[in-house]
Motif scaffolding. Structure first.
Motif, PDB file in Angstrom:
ATOM      1  N   TRP A  65       1.047  -1.219  -0.005  1.00 33.16           N
ATOM      2  CA  TRP A  65       0.068  -0.155  -0.080  1.00 33.16           C
ATOM      3  C   TRP A  65       0.992   1.324  -0.043  1.00 33.16           C
ATOM      4  O   TRP A  65       1.337   1.665   1.120  1.00 33.16           O
ATOM      5  N   ALA A  68       0.758   4.098   2.535  1.00 33.57           N
ATOM      6  CA  ALA A  68       0.968   4.049   3.902  1.00 33.57           C
ATOM      7  C   ALA A  68       2.426   4.610   4.200  1.00 33.57           C
ATOM      8  O   ALA A  68       3.372   4.663   3.737  1.00 33.57           O
ATOM      9  N   LYS A 110      -8.639  -9.215  14.175  1.00 38.43           N
ATOM     10  CA  LYS A 110      -9.148  -8.338  13.016  1.00 38.43           C
ATOM     11  C   LYS A 110     -10.312  -7.548  13.587  1.00 38.43           C
ATOM     12  O   LYS A 110     -10.071  -6.206  13.445  1.00 38.43           O
ATOM     13  N   LYS A 114      -9.774  -3.284  13.942  1.00 34.89           N
ATOM     14  CA  LYS A 114     -10.523  -2.401  13.297  1.00 34.89           C
ATOM     15  C   LYS A 114     -11.041  -1.391  14.290  1.00 34.89           C
ATOM     16  O   LYS A 114     -11.360  -0.317  13.722  1.00 34.89           O
ATOM     17  N   GLU A 127      -6.000   7.396   6.496  1.00 33.52           N
ATOM     18  CA  GLU A 127      -6.736   6.006   6.096  1.00 33.52           C
ATOM     19  C   GLU A 127      -6.075   4.764   6.626  1.00 33.52           C
ATOM     20  O   GLU A 127      -4.841   4.961   7.168  1.00 33.52           O
ATOM     21  N   ILE A 128      -6.623   3.618   6.819  1.00 32.40           N
ATOM     22  CA  ILE A 128      -6.060   2.753   7.358  1.00 32.40           C
ATOM     23  C   ILE A 128      -6.370   1.099   6.476  1.00 32.40           C
ATOM     24  O   ILE A 128      -7.150   1.227   5.948  1.00 32.40           O
ATOM     25  N   LYS A 129      -5.398   0.267   6.678  1.00 35.07           N
ATOM     26  CA  LYS A 129      -5.659  -1.049   6.345  1.00 35.07           C
ATOM     27  C   LYS A 129      -5.221  -2.026   7.507  1.00 35.07           C
ATOM     28  O   LYS A 129      -4.161  -1.792   7.860  1.00 35.07           O
ATOM     29  N   VAL A 130      -6.199  -2.987   7.716  1.00 32.80           N
ATOM     30  CA  VAL A 130      -5.516  -3.970   8.891  1.00 32.80           C
ATOM     31  C   VAL A 130      -5.333  -5.333   8.308  1.00 32.80           C
ATOM     32  O   VAL A 130      -5.917  -5.647   7.387  1.00 32.80           O
ATOM     33  N   PHE A 131      -4.355  -5.931   8.761  1.00 41.22           N
ATOM     34  CA  PHE A 131      -4.052  -7.482   8.462  1.00 41.22           C
ATOM     35  C   PHE A 131      -3.598  -8.193   9.666  1.00 41.22           C
ATOM     36  O   PHE A 131      -3.128  -7.724  10.663  1.00 41.22           O
ATOM     37  N   ILE A 171      -1.554  -2.639  11.599  1.00 39.25           N
ATOM     38  CA  ILE A 171      -2.532  -1.377  11.110  1.00 39.25           C
ATOM     39  C   ILE A 171      -1.581  -0.531  10.247  1.00 39.25           C
ATOM     40  O   ILE A 171      -0.649  -0.077  10.903  1.00 39.25           O
ATOM     41  N   THR A 173      -1.200   2.720   8.161  1.00 40.15           N
ATOM     42  CA  THR A 173      -1.753   3.944   8.412  1.00 40.15           C
ATOM     43  C   THR A 173      -1.180   5.224   7.477  1.00 40.15           C
ATOM     44  O   THR A 173       0.052   4.969   7.287  1.00 40.15           O
ATOM     45  N   THR A 174      -2.051   5.983   6.768  1.00 48.22           N
ATOM     46  CA  THR A 174      -1.394   7.104   6.065  1.00 48.22           C
ATOM     47  C   THR A 174      -0.640   8.203   6.771  1.00 48.22           C
ATOM     48  O   THR A 174       0.025   8.843   6.498  1.00 48.22           O
TER      49      THR A 174
END
Length: 347
Positions: A65, A68, A110, A114, A127-131, A171, A173-174
């Motif tokens: 990403w 990030a 997860k 979140k 913004e975020i993405k979780v893994f 997590i 994050t931007t």
């Protein structure tokens, strides 16, 4: 973002149930690309073709990403109140890896990630993405870079504060957050994890050959397991905790607060005789909500049959004989092997 913001994020993570958190940059571990490429080139990934197919992302978290700017790594303990090695002395019982003795950790961790992520956005934007172990993310090197610990000689993450028994979540994050100092290796001259491995899966300290790892063989490997390795599996039927359990750093392991990680009584030391008789629907029902369910009945019963052969329990011969003609080739093969062992016919 300021250090105060980072402290607030970590406090929120601890409030949500994580035991530890740290921050690193997505490009904090540039060396993993070459290490992963060598691992795959040498075939040590075995049947895990997805490692090679998604190597670009897995070897370079920044490419996963590009927007990030920070990675928040979090640790969640699943420490049990029993020694997972106790069941190894019970040849009529099956050894299931501690993390799989109750609910699937993917869903639990997860949802927790979140909640932290949504709070982060509400408070500070971005913004975020979780893994959680479901995407091409090298969690262990990133966690070490974020100061949560170090990768031990068994390649798993260790922590001075948590020991061995914890899951990792990420997590992305931007937001640009202050980073932590990387964890420092503290294994010293200890080789307990290497010495205890039944299959000699470690060609050298800090190196793993998955093709000999019991966790890989019983979970990831699709077909029949090499006959030379089958006797070394003992009664491991799903995963293996031997190298983790042998680590002296576990004296610092912290208690797991999530009750859904506590072992189910019927998965603590289940009888092989009961497990081998499971049909597909019974298997799916019995392991509902457990990571074991993803294995599927055929591979699971394959593992149980190897354990039965290793048990030398001749009372199970009639049960095993019924599976010699099982529609699943991998089950039929394992049944023939177990039957030959039980009837004392060298293979």
């Amino acid at each position: 973002m300021t250090a105060e913001v980072k402290v607030a994020i970590i406090d929120k993570a601890l409030e949500e149930g994580f035991a530890q958190a740290g921050v690193c940059r997505p490009d904090a571990v540039p060396e993993i690309a070459d290490r992963l490429a060598q691992f795959v080139a040498e075939g040590k990934h075995g049947d895990m073709g997805w490692m090679g197919e998604r190597m670009h992302w897995r070897g370079n978290p920044a490419a996963l990403w590009p927007e990030a700017r920070s990675v928040i790594m979090l640790a969640e303990p699943y420490t049990q109140d029993h020694d997972p090695r106790d069941v190894l002395a019970m040849p009529d019982r099956g050894a299931i890896s501690v993390y799989a003795q109750n609910r699937d950790y993917h869903d639990i961790v997860k949802k927790r990630l979140k909640r932290v992520g949504r709070w982060l956005i509400d408070q500070y934007g971005g913004e975020i993405k979780v893994f959680v172990d479901t995407a091409p993310v090298m969690e262990k090197p990133l966690a070490a870079a974020a100061g949560l610990g170090w990768q031990g000689k068994h390649t798993n993450l260790l922590s001075r504060e948590l020991g061995s028994w914890f899951f990792l979540g990420a997590i992305f994050t931007t937001l640009e957050l202050p980073v932590d100092e990387p964890g420092r290796e503290n294994c010293g001259t200890c080789t307990a994890c290497l010495d205890v491995c039944p299959t000699n899966a470690f060609p050298a300290p800090f190196q793993l050959d998955a093709r000999r790892c019991i966790s890989y063989l019983t979970i990831e490997h699709q077909g029949p397991i090499d006959p030379e390795l089958r006797p070394l599996l003992g009664n491991h039927i799903y995963g293996c905790d031997d190298c983790l359990a042998a680590c002296p750093w576990n004296k610092f392991a912290v208690e797991a607060h999530e009750l859904r990680y506590a072992a189910r009584d019927d998965l603590l030391a289940p009888k092989l005789a009961d497990l081998v008789a499971l049909g597909d629907s019974e298997f799916r029902s019995f392991f509902s909500g457990s990571p074991v369910k993803r294995l599927g009945r055929d591979r699971f019963v394959r593992n149980v049959l190897y354990a039965i052969g290793n048990s030398r329990d001749v009372s199970l011969i009639p049960t095993v004989r019924q599976l010699v003609a099982d529609p699943a080739p991998v089950v039929a093969d394992a049944a023939r092997w177990a039957l030959e062992i039980l009837e004392n016919k060298p293979r």
